[in-house]
Enzyme design. Structure first.
Site, PDB file in Angstrom:
ATOM      1  N   ALA A   1      87.578  92.598-109.784  1.00  0.00           N
ATOM      2  CA  ALA A   1      87.769  92.654-108.328  1.00  0.00           C
ATOM      3  C   ALA A   1      87.162  91.439-107.645  1.00  0.00           C
ATOM      4  CB  ALA A   1      87.154  93.929-107.772  1.00  0.00           C
TER       5      ALA A   1
ATOM      6  N   GLY B   1      88.789  88.388-107.305  1.00  0.00           N
ATOM      7  CA  GLY B   1      89.781  87.457-106.771  1.00  0.00           C
ATOM      8  C   GLY B   1      89.847  87.472-105.251  1.00  0.00           C
TER       9      GLY B   1
ATOM     10  N   ARG C   1      97.230  86.107-100.883  1.00  0.00           N
ATOM     11  CA  ARG C   1      98.570  86.454-100.398  1.00  0.00           C
ATOM     12  C   ARG C   1      98.557  87.661 -99.445  1.00  0.00           C
ATOM     13  NH1 ARG C   1     101.694  86.649-105.996  1.00  0.00           N
ATOM     14  NH2 ARG C   1      99.543  86.648-106.778  1.00  0.00           N
TER      15      ARG C   1
ATOM     16  N   THR D   1      90.430  85.306-115.135  1.00  0.00           N
ATOM     17  CA  THR D   1      90.170  86.684-115.549  1.00  0.00           C
ATOM     18  C   THR D   1      89.291  86.740-116.802  1.00  0.00           C
ATOM     19  OG1 THR D   1      92.326  86.618-116.657  1.00  0.00           O
ATOM     20  CG2 THR D   1      92.236  87.714-114.527  1.00  0.00           C
TER      21      THR D   1
ATOM     22  N   LYS E   1      85.288 118.478 -78.108  1.00  0.00           N
ATOM     23  CA  LYS E   1      84.384 117.635 -78.868  1.00  0.00           C
ATOM     24  C   LYS E   1      83.077 118.371 -79.053  1.00  0.00           C
ATOM     25  CE  LYS E   1      81.135 115.417 -77.753  1.00  0.00           C
ATOM     26  NZ  LYS E   1      80.074 114.685 -77.075  1.00  0.00           N
TER      27      LYS E   1
ATOM     28  N   ASN F   1      87.739 134.241 -72.592  1.00  0.00           N
ATOM     29  CA  ASN F   1      88.888 133.470 -72.133  1.00  0.00           C
ATOM     30  C   ASN F   1      88.423 132.414 -71.137  1.00  0.00           C
ATOM     31  OD1 ASN F   1      92.083 133.698 -72.176  1.00  0.00           O
ATOM     32  ND2 ASN F   1      91.422 133.023 -70.147  1.00  0.00           N
TER      33      ASN F   1
ATOM     34  N   ALA G   1      92.421 128.084 -67.073  1.00  0.00           N
ATOM     35  CA  ALA G   1      93.143 126.809 -67.115  1.00  0.00           C
ATOM     36  C   ALA G   1      92.378 125.742 -66.339  1.00  0.00           C
ATOM     37  CB  ALA G   1      94.526 126.994 -66.519  1.00  0.00           C
TER      38      ALA G   1
ATOM     39  N   TYR H   1      78.028 115.111 -69.578  1.00  0.00           N
ATOM     40  CA  TYR H   1      77.399 113.792 -69.525  1.00  0.00           C
ATOM     41  C   TYR H   1      76.910 113.507 -68.122  1.00  0.00           C
ATOM     42  CZ  TYR H   1      77.054 108.722 -70.378  1.00  0.00           C
ATOM     43  OH  TYR H   1      76.617 107.433 -70.519  1.00  0.00           O
TER      44      TYR H   1
HETATM   45  C1  UD1 Z   1      97.111  88.670-114.343  1.00  0.00           C
HETATM   46  C2  UD1 Z   1      97.364  88.389-115.831  1.00  0.00           C
HETATM   47  C3  UD1 Z   1      98.859  88.514-116.117  1.00  0.00           C
HETATM   48  C4  UD1 Z   1      99.344  89.894-115.704  1.00  0.00           C
HETATM   49  C5  UD1 Z   1      99.014  90.156-114.259  1.00  0.00           C
HETATM   50  C6  UD1 Z   1      99.332  91.593-113.942  1.00  0.00           C
HETATM   51  C7  UD1 Z   1      95.688  86.751-116.543  1.00  0.00           C
HETATM   52  C8  UD1 Z   1      95.429  85.344-116.847  1.00  0.00           C
HETATM   53  N1  UD1 Z   1      96.920  87.055-116.143  1.00  0.00           N
HETATM   54  O1  UD1 Z   1      97.757  87.654-113.611  1.00  0.00           O
HETATM   55  O2  UD1 Z   1      99.109  88.300-117.522  1.00  0.00           O
HETATM   56  O3  UD1 Z   1     100.756  89.996-115.929  1.00  0.00           O
HETATM   57  O4  UD1 Z   1      97.601  89.964-114.020  1.00  0.00           O
HETATM   58  O5  UD1 Z   1      99.158  91.850-112.568  1.00  0.00           O
HETATM   59  O6  UD1 Z   1      94.814  87.582-116.676  1.00  0.00           O
HETATM   60  N2  UD1 Z   1      90.165  88.321-110.952  1.00  0.00           N
HETATM   61  C9  UD1 Z   1      88.817  88.163-111.039  1.00  0.00           C
HETATM   62  N3  UD1 Z   1      88.287  86.926-111.216  1.00  0.00           N
HETATM   63  C10 UD1 Z   1      89.079  85.818-111.296  1.00  0.00           C
HETATM   64  C11 UD1 Z   1      90.475  85.986-111.219  1.00  0.00           C
HETATM   65  C12 UD1 Z   1      91.002  87.249-111.042  1.00  0.00           C
HETATM   66  O7  UD1 Z   1      88.067  89.144-110.967  1.00  0.00           O
HETATM   67  O8  UD1 Z   1      88.540  84.719-111.467  1.00  0.00           O
HETATM   68  C13 UD1 Z   1      90.704  89.669-110.763  1.00  0.00           C
HETATM   69  C14 UD1 Z   1      91.498  89.787-109.485  1.00  0.00           C
HETATM   70  O9  UD1 Z   1      90.659  90.191-108.401  1.00  0.00           O
HETATM   71  C15 UD1 Z   1      92.518  90.868-109.824  1.00  0.00           C
HETATM   72  C16 UD1 Z   1      92.719  90.689-111.315  1.00  0.00           C
HETATM   73  O10 UD1 Z   1      91.609  89.949-111.796  1.00  0.00           O
HETATM   74  O11 UD1 Z   1      92.019  92.153-109.586  1.00  0.00           O
HETATM   75  C17 UD1 Z   1      94.006  89.955-111.639  1.00  0.00           C
HETATM   76  O12 UD1 Z   1      93.942  88.670-111.053  1.00  0.00           O
HETATM   77  P1  UD1 Z   1      95.228  87.957-110.488  1.00  0.00           P
HETATM   78  O13 UD1 Z   1      94.832  86.637-109.948  1.00  0.00           O
HETATM   79  O14 UD1 Z   1      95.983  88.861-109.598  1.00  0.00           O
HETATM   80  O15 UD1 Z   1      96.035  87.707-111.861  1.00  0.00           O
HETATM   81  P2  UD1 Z   1      97.543  87.405-112.018  1.00  0.00           P
HETATM   82  O16 UD1 Z   1      97.796  85.979-111.787  1.00  0.00           O
HETATM   83  O17 UD1 Z   1      98.337  88.397-111.260  1.00  0.00           O
HETATM   84 CA    CA Z   2      97.910  90.103-109.713  1.00  0.00          CA
END
Ligand code: UD1
Ligand code: CA
Length: 569
Positions: free
Chosen positions: A13, A15, A19, A85, A382, A408, A411, A418
């Protein structure tokens, strides 16, 4: 499921989720009343792992705090500025290893730097890795993945699915000879041939901990994105001749990730559709699934009916046979059996069995409606307790009040809670009947069985069984409109009315008519309406009304300055 329990789950989590174009981190966006991260944590918890680690970096404090609120035992792993990742999992794994070591040290009583313990104690066995942005992934699917991993003795087990449009996903490259997975190739690194593969990586895996720890040290950022890919661990394991297998899900939605707001909406609708289908199987009538939204944590009993336009949020519960809607939004509201709630907006409220609410009611936090009670039309409550069988039927505000049983409320009643600085509480007893258009200026109490007249401003306690009246007698000033508003339409019509009602000769009138005429003729004096005071109660000893324009005589006792003004809030 416990027999398939993994050693640990790592939830990614960190990233940025660019987007989403949002000030809120992607994993904190919600569907079905739960954040994306919350969905991932619930799926992870369903596996009953020894430990769960959440890897954070972007908006780290907000994400970490949210995770801890859901489950205080969750380990927070901070990812450094090395992207990808693979690096994220490495950070998660070292946090898990540190926790395992700390526990071993605590149990053995050895000092933290005792060589043997520090170097040999680490997570071992299956480690599940899931992305924090795959909200429909459930514990059952994860459980099957872990079970397959153990049964087959795999080094890596990957959850995959076939999709019509694999754009953006990592592709599953299989060994043509054995059919086992040889590699995962990211879209940006794939050859034209590899891009045609429709089997994709869901980013949900089970790894053997030892292999994962070791292989991650060999991953390099030599790829199109310059990142450390977790997916490279697959090729490393395959190269070593270790078993790497894919478990294909035939339900692509379960493995779909959220990258933008459009996907958030699509998955939110799909989650809702599944929740409603599940409740319908369990005996709930949903008249219009397209306009009915029910959060994941809501509980519905058998024979509940949800009419169109209903939204049930949070930890709301609905008892057997209750009917909700149409057009009702309730958050954290407890609804008793056979209750009816129509066109109502409410939160943190309790509605008793057989009670009725609405149409057009507003239930604010602290509303408690007793069994067979009624909160009617254009009523706001409330922090108000309304007793069993008690009715507040029309156009009222009940704020900071306790009302007993079988009472009752007339109305148009306002509980003025307050004083501009502080909120105060009011009490109405059992079996009371309060008149229309009353104002209860808190703190004030009305005793059991008491009555109040219409238009009463209740500033002081009303004893049990008493009638409270605060309005002065009505006075009619004859001819006022013609004299003081000459030339107006009202004055013209008043004149016509006077002329058409000009008194006839007394001799031609019957006795009753003469009496009525005499009464009408005395109207320049103060009068009591024909049946006494408003609401039908005669005041035997009311003082004469002062002349028009003179200040109202008031007993000081009845004129406490801090009770003169007030508001309902
Ligand atoms: C990743 C997979 C891809 C897969 C896709 C599915 C890799 C390299 N690729 O791509 O094969 O098909 O998910 O949705 O793993 N995150 C981190 N730290 C980072 C980067 C990402 O914690 O440095 C977390 C993000 O918050 C997210 C998850 O990893 O929850 C996936 O990252 P994301 O950048 O969405 O990967 P994709 O490019 O979608
Ligand atoms: Ca993704």
């Amino acid at each position: 499921m416990a027999q398939a329990a993994p050693a640990a789950v790592i939830i990614l989590a960190a990233g940025a989720g660019t987007r989403m174009v949002s000030r809120t981190p992607k994993v904190l966006h919600r569907i079905g009343g739960r954040s994306l991260l919350g969905h991932a944590i619930h799926a992870a918890q369903g596996l009953d792992p020894q430990r769960i680690a959440v890897v954070v970096r972007h908006e780290r404090d907000a994400v970490a705090q949210h995770a801890i609120e859901i489950n205080p035992d969750i380990l927070i792993a901070d990812q450094d500025n090395v992207p990808g990742t693979g690096r994220a999992v490495q950070c998660g794994l070292s946090t898990l290893d540190a926790a395992v070591k700390a526990r071993a040290v605590a149990l053995s009583g050895a000092p933290l730097d005792a060589e043997g313990i520090v170097s040999t104690t680490q997570v071992c066995g299956p480690v599940v890795v899931i992305a924090g942005d795959v909200p429909l992934l459930d514990a059952a699917t994860l459980g099957e993945l872990v079970a397959a991993h153990k049964a087959d003795g795999n080094a890596v087990t990957i959850l995959t699915t076939e999709v019509a449009d694999p754009t953006g996903y990592g592709r599953i490259v299989r060994d043509p000879a054995t059919g086992s997975v040889a590699a995962i190739v990211e879209e940006k690194d794939a050859t034209d041939g590899q891009r045609l593969i429709r089997e994709i990586n869901s980013s949900v895996y089970v790894f053997d901990a030892e292999l994962l720890r070791d292989a991650l040290t060999l991953v390099t950022p030599h790829n199109a994105q310059g990142e450390f890919y977790l997916t490279d661990v697959v090729a490393i394991a395959h190269g070593r001749g270790l078993p790497v297998r894919a478990v294909q899900s035939d339900d692509p939605v379960i493995v779909e990730g959220v990258n933008d707001r459009e996907q958030l909406a699509v998955l939110g609708a799909e989650l809702n559709r599944r929740i409603l289908a599940d409740w319908m199987r369990r005996g709930v009538t949903v008249v219009d699934p397209a306009t009915t939204w029910v959060d994941v944590d809501v509980e519905l009993a058998q024979d509940v009916t949800l009419l169109p336009g209903v939204q049930l949020h949070g930890a709301s519960t609905v008892g057997v046979g209750a009917t909700i809607g149409p057009d009702t939004t309730l958050t954290d509201v407890e609804i008793g059996p056979d209750a009816t709630v129509i066109r109502t907006h409410g939160s943190l409220a309790v509605i008793g069995a057989g009670a009725t609410v609405g149409p057009f009611a507003y239930l604010r936090p602290g509303t408690e409606l007793g069994e067979r009670g009624k909160i009617g039309t254009f009523v706001e409550v409330k922090n108000g307790k309304i007793g069993e069988g008690t009715k507040v039927p029309h156009l009222s505000y009940v704020g900071d009040a306790t009302i007993g049983k079988h009472t009752n409320i007339g109305a148009g009643t306002i509980f003025v809670n307050y004083d501009g600085v502080n909120k105060h509480h009011s009490t109405v007893g059992d079996g009371a009947r309060t008149g229309a258009n009353n104002i209860f200026i808190a703190p004030v109490s009305v005793g059991d069985g008491a009555y109040t007249a219409g238009g009463t401003v209740v500033r002081y306690p009303v004893p049990a069984g008493a009638l409270a009246v605060s309005a002065g007698r009505q006075r009619n000033i004859d001819g006022w409109v013609e004299r003081r508003r000459p030339g107006t339409e009202a004055a013209d019509i008043a004149r016509q009315a006077r002329e058409s009602e000009a008194p006839q000769e007394s001799s031609t009138l019957g006795r009753q008519a003469r009496e009525e005429q005499a009464r009408a003729g005395s109207a320049s004096h103060p009068v009591t309406p024909a049946d006494g005071t408003p609401f039908g109660y005669r005041i035997p000893d009311a003082p004469p009304t002062p002349a028009f324009g003179t200040p109202q005589a008031q007993s000081p006792n009845h004129n406490s300055p801090n009770k003169e003004s007030g508001d309902a809030q």
